[in-house]
Design a protein around this motif. Sequence first.
Motif, PDB file in Angstrom:
ATOM      1  N   LEU A 312      15.011  13.941 -17.900  1.00  0.00           N
ATOM      2  CA  LEU A 312      14.778  13.446 -16.539  1.00  0.00           C
ATOM      3  C   LEU A 312      13.446  12.722 -16.395  1.00  0.00           C
ATOM      4  N   GLY A 313      12.626  12.761 -17.437  1.00  0.00           N
ATOM      5  CA  GLY A 313      11.268  12.219 -17.338  1.00  0.00           C
ATOM      6  C   GLY A 313      11.214  10.763 -16.927  1.00  0.00           C
ATOM      7  N   LEU A 314      11.940   9.906 -17.629  1.00  0.00           N
ATOM      8  CA  LEU A 314      11.901   8.472 -17.308  1.00  0.00           C
ATOM      9  C   LEU A 314      12.585   8.168 -15.989  1.00  0.00           C
ATOM     10  N   ALA A 315      13.596   8.962 -15.626  1.00  0.00           N
ATOM     11  CA  ALA A 315      14.246   8.785 -14.324  1.00  0.00           C
ATOM     12  C   ALA A 315      13.248   9.075 -13.202  1.00  0.00           C
ATOM     13  N   ILE A 316      12.438  10.123 -13.387  1.00  0.00           N
ATOM     14  CA  ILE A 316      11.398  10.447 -12.402  1.00  0.00           C
ATOM     15  C   ILE A 316      10.366   9.331 -12.341  1.00  0.00           C
ATOM     16  N   CYS A 317       9.979   8.810 -13.510  1.00  0.00           N
ATOM     17  CA  CYS A 317       9.023   7.682 -13.552  1.00  0.00           C
ATOM     18  C   CYS A 317       9.543   6.505 -12.734  1.00  0.00           C
ATOM     19  N   LYS A 318      10.796   6.179 -12.933  1.00  0.00           N
ATOM     20  CA  LYS A 318      11.410   5.046 -12.231  1.00  0.00           C
ATOM     21  C   LYS A 318      11.371   5.266 -10.722  1.00  0.00           C
ATOM     22  N   HIS A 319      11.734   6.472 -10.284  1.00  0.00           N
ATOM     23  CA  HIS A 319      11.740   6.759  -8.847  1.00  0.00           C
ATOM     24  C   HIS A 319      10.332   6.702  -8.254  1.00  0.00           C
ATOM     25  N   ILE A 320       9.353   7.189  -8.994  1.00  0.00           N
ATOM     26  CA  ILE A 320       7.975   7.160  -8.492  1.00  0.00           C
ATOM     27  C   ILE A 320       7.488   5.722  -8.339  1.00  0.00           C
ATOM     28  N   ILE A 321       7.732   4.904  -9.363  1.00  0.00           N
ATOM     29  CA  ILE A 321       7.279   3.507  -9.300  1.00  0.00           C
ATOM     30  C   ILE A 321       8.012   2.747  -8.195  1.00  0.00           C
ATOM     31  N   GLU A 322       9.309   2.972  -8.063  1.00  0.00           N
ATOM     32  CA  GLU A 322      10.071   2.292  -7.008  1.00  0.00           C
ATOM     33  C   GLU A 322       9.657   2.784  -5.624  1.00  0.00           C
ATOM     34  N   ALA A 323       9.239   4.052  -5.525  1.00  0.00           N
ATOM     35  CA  ALA A 323       8.728   4.564  -4.244  1.00  0.00           C
ATOM     36  C   ALA A 323       7.447   3.845  -3.835  1.00  0.00           C
ATOM     37  N   HIS A 324       6.723   3.330  -4.820  1.00  0.00           N
ATOM     38  CA  HIS A 324       5.519   2.528  -4.565  1.00  0.00           C
ATOM     39  C   HIS A 324       5.872   1.071  -4.252  1.00  0.00           C
ATOM     40  N   GLY A 325       7.172   0.747  -4.301  1.00  0.00           N
ATOM     41  CA  GLY A 325       7.591  -0.634  -4.062  1.00  0.00           C
ATOM     42  C   GLY A 325       7.335  -1.534  -5.253  1.00  0.00           C
ATOM     43  N   GLN A 326       7.256  -0.941  -6.452  1.00  0.00           N
ATOM     44  CA  GLN A 326       6.941  -1.690  -7.668  1.00  0.00           C
ATOM     45  C   GLN A 326       8.101  -1.617  -8.659  1.00  0.00           C
ATOM     46  N   THR A 327       7.920  -2.211  -9.829  1.00  0.00           N
ATOM     47  CA  THR A 327       8.982  -2.245 -10.837  1.00  0.00           C
ATOM     48  C   THR A 327       8.499  -1.640 -12.147  1.00  0.00           C
ATOM     49  N   ILE A 328       9.470  -1.167 -12.932  1.00  0.00           N
ATOM     50  CA  ILE A 328       9.181  -0.597 -14.247  1.00  0.00           C
ATOM     51  C   ILE A 328      10.157  -1.225 -15.242  1.00  0.00           C
ATOM     52  N   HIS A 329       9.684  -1.466 -16.461  1.00  0.00           N
ATOM     53  CA  HIS A 329      10.525  -2.138 -17.450  1.00  0.00           C
ATOM     54  C   HIS A 329      10.258  -1.565 -18.841  1.00  0.00           C
ATOM     55  N   VAL A 330      11.132  -1.925 -19.783  1.00  0.00           N
ATOM     56  CA  VAL A 330      10.983  -1.443 -21.157  1.00  0.00           C
ATOM     57  C   VAL A 330      11.300  -2.572 -22.137  1.00  0.00           C
ATOM     58  N   ARG A 331      10.541  -2.603 -23.230  1.00  0.00           N
ATOM     59  CA  ARG A 331      10.823  -3.488 -24.368  1.00  0.00           C
ATOM     60  C   ARG A 331      10.764  -2.622 -25.620  1.00  0.00           C
ATOM     61  N   SER A 332      11.720  -2.811 -26.512  1.00  0.00           N
ATOM     62  CA  SER A 332      11.717  -1.964 -27.696  1.00  0.00           C
ATOM     63  C   SER A 332      12.563  -2.569 -28.807  1.00  0.00           C
ATOM     64  N   LYS A 333      12.180  -2.231 -30.049  1.00  0.00           N
ATOM     65  CA  LYS A 333      12.971  -2.586 -31.234  1.00  0.00           C
ATOM     66  C   LYS A 333      12.909  -1.415 -32.211  1.00  0.00           C
ATOM     67  N   PRO A 334      14.046  -1.072 -32.803  1.00  0.00           N
ATOM     68  CA  PRO A 334      14.056   0.042 -33.759  1.00  0.00           C
ATOM     69  C   PRO A 334      13.053  -0.169 -34.893  1.00  0.00           C
ATOM     70  N   ASP A 335      12.319   0.894 -35.210  1.00  0.00           N
ATOM     71  CA  ASP A 335      11.338   0.923 -36.308  1.00  0.00           C
ATOM     72  C   ASP A 335      10.123   0.032 -36.061  1.00  0.00           C
ATOM     73  N   ILE A 336      10.027  -0.571 -34.899  1.00  0.00           N
ATOM     74  CA  ILE A 336       8.846  -1.393 -34.557  1.00  0.00           C
ATOM     75  C   ILE A 336       8.048  -0.722 -33.447  1.00  0.00           C
ATOM     76  N   GLY A 337       8.743  -0.196 -32.436  1.00  0.00           N
ATOM     77  CA  GLY A 337       8.043   0.503 -31.366  1.00  0.00           C
ATOM     78  C   GLY A 337       8.602   0.195 -29.987  1.00  0.00           C
ATOM     79  N   THR A 338       7.992   0.811 -28.993  1.00  0.00           N
ATOM     80  CA  THR A 338       8.452   0.700 -27.613  1.00  0.00           C
ATOM     81  C   THR A 338       7.277   0.428 -26.694  1.00  0.00           C
ATOM     82  N   THR A 339       7.518  -0.410 -25.702  1.00  0.00           N
ATOM     83  CA  THR A 339       6.528  -0.672 -24.654  1.00  0.00           C
ATOM     84  C   THR A 339       7.186  -0.436 -23.298  1.00  0.00           C
TER      85      THR A 339
END
Length: 347
Positions: A312-339
């Motif tokens: 539930l961690g990332l779902a909570i993150c999304k709700h918190i950021i959207e409650a601020h009226g902002q956006t959250i995003h993700v970029r990732s590639k296997p074996d390279i990393g995640t942002t």
Amino acid sequence: MFATKNLSPQQLSLYTAAILTFPITVGYYVMHPKWWVSLIVFAIVFLGSFLLIKFTLERFIYRKIKLIYKFIYQTKASKREETYYKYILPQKSIDEVREDVEKWASQQKEEIEILRSNEAYRKEFLQNLAHEFKTPIFAIQGYVDTLLDGAMENKEVSKRFLENTARNVDRLVTLASDLDEITKLESGEQPLNKTHFIIQDLIKEIYDSLSIKTAAKNIRASIKKGCDQPVSVFADKEKIKQVISNIVSNSTKYGKENGHIVASIYKTDGQHVLIEISDDGIGIAEEHLPRIFERFYRTDRGRSRDVGGTGLGLAICKHIIEAHGQTIHVRSKPDIGTTIGFTLDVK
């Protein structure tokens, strides 16, 4: 050529009556070449045809159209709506009515698709919820039954079983707490307490609080060079702390030994700040990226449970950021990393 596409019922009646009357009048004039009699015949036939056609259209065709409109809006007509159905609606052309019906059908189709999607999401959520609760409950049940069957006599075994039971109880408590929090966030029951604070200071504080976990995997956590100049944001500090802690914790769980976690802070348009947390861990496959902010969604269910967490961690993150009226995003590639990045207000 005279355009007939958007004729009203009255115009259509006039047009059709004229078409019928003209050959009749011409035929009568050929047989009885008296222009004034033919003119009377024209007037009588034209008026009779017009009234008959108009009556037929409004009585039968447009009566059915009105029923269609009542069905579309699915309401008992008020006095005002009855006036609309009686006087305004008949002025619409068949093509306009067709467009209205097509628009309604399109809206209904979209609503049905949304309902189907929500139903599928609801079923998946309930299945995941049942599984998340079932796993620790069954584990606790097994440990307690074993202890009651005689294992309590063995102090070493009973201690190990009680420790495992305590861990599963903690998991249930965390799961219930996360569910309660996400429910409050969705319903707006948790108001935001916004203040100004330096985002770099908060990130350093979180790095310090998670230093034991990062040190265990020899992961180095830092702020990107050039992004260490203090930047003030206007947000709920405790909620944003929870967001960053969640992201850094995930980066640690799925990070590589001797890896690196980097926080970047960018001023975008003078009113917003972009905060990104990057790691060089195992990464996420592209097909999972659109769903990682869903409740209980796991890219690798077995591995995810092994490293802990409720899903539930990332779902909570999304709700918190959207409650601020902002956006959250993700970029990732296997074996390279995640942002994972999100925006916040400057003021």
